[in-house]
Design an enzyme around this catalytic site. Structure first.
Site, PDB file in Angstrom:
ATOM      1  N   HIS A 166       0.713  -1.282   0.060  1.00 41.98           N
ATOM      2  CA  HIS A 166      -0.126  -0.049  -0.069  1.00 41.98           C
ATOM      3  C   HIS A 166       0.873   1.336   0.023  1.00 41.98           C
ATOM      4  O   HIS A 166       0.341   2.252   0.271  1.00 41.98           O
ATOM      5  CB  HIS A 166      -1.036  -0.045   1.157  1.00 41.98           C
TER       6      HIS A 166
HETATM    7  S1  FES Z   1       1.728  -0.295   3.256  1.00 36.79           S
HETATM    8 FE1  FES Z   1       0.072  -1.898   3.868  1.00 36.79          FE
HETATM    9  S2  FES Z   1       1.000  -3.717   4.451  1.00 36.79           S
HETATM   10 FE2  FES Z   1       2.676  -2.094   4.082  1.00 36.79          FE
END
Ligand code: FES
Length: 218
Positions: A166
């Site tokens: 993410h």
């Molecule tokens: S940014 Fe979501 S698990 Fe690393």
């Protein structure tokens, strides 16, 4: 090193099985392949026997074989542990005001590391970073991009760790950037130098008492 309790060892709590653990297992394999591949010779050399690993006991690593700028990944308690031999340039970057102004917790005020690593480099020796390689958002394994780059993995990259799941960003000391999904710095595990060149992950330095289970979030 033996323990009669499956969930604790030497005062250190083993993780509970959780959704985050599942995500780490499910997403970690692909992200970690490159880093682990370079580490295999070291792991083979220093690995404890199978019973020690199964019990979650301390793991030793000879850091003299890690070239400046390289990282080795070892396994401790089923978790990837990043051991990074920082270059002088990287150590200088860790104190760069341009970097510090972008970090969420630049002074490591949150308990994400032992007291003996609560300092400007989050480590015992500035040239060796030791981090639990699990993103504090949902448990993926961040990817190692040590060099600054204008475009990769993101624009104006300063060097450090990037989580592809993410988009969370961490600096070379595992400090998380502001404005990303991950809320905390990467944890620092208990570790000590048992010789000038050998670290032992899973054990505090002599005279230090610190419970890994007391960190804010893994
Ligand atoms: S940014 Fe979501 S698990 Fe690393």
């Amino acid at each position: 090193m033996a323990s009669s309790d499956a969930t604790t060892l030497g005062g250190i709590h083993a993780p509970e099985t959780s959704r985050r653990d599942f995500l780490y297992i499910a997403t970690g394999t692909v992200a970690a392949v490159g880093a682990v591949a370079t580490a295999i010779p070291f792991i083979a050399q220093m690995n404890p026997d199978a019973s020690t690993l199964a019990a979650g006991g301390p793991v030793d690593l000879d850091v003299s074989k890690i070239a400046p700028g390289q990282q080795v990944v070892i396994r401790w308690r089923e978790r990837p542990i990043f051991v990074f031999h920082r270059t002088p340039e990287t150590m200088k970057t860790l104190q760069d005001p341009k970097l510090l102004s972008q970090l969420s917790d630049p002074n490591s005020l949150q308990m994400q590391q032992p007291p003996y690593a609560t300092n400007a480099t989050r480590s015992i020796k500035p040239e060796f970073g030791v981090l639990v390689g699990i993103c504090t958002h949902l448990g993926c394994i961040p990817v190692f991009y040590p060099q600054p780059n204008a475009t990769t993995p993101v624009t104006d990259w300063l060097g450090g760790y990037f989580c592809p799941c993410h988009g969370s960003k961490y600096d070379p000391a595992g400090r998380v950037f502001s404005g990303v999904p991950a809320p905390y710095n990467l944890p620092v595990p208990p570790y000590t130098f048992v010789s000038e060149t050998t670290i032992r992950v899973g054990e505090n330095p002599s005279g230090s008492v610190w419970d890994f289970g007391s960190i804010r979030q893994l």
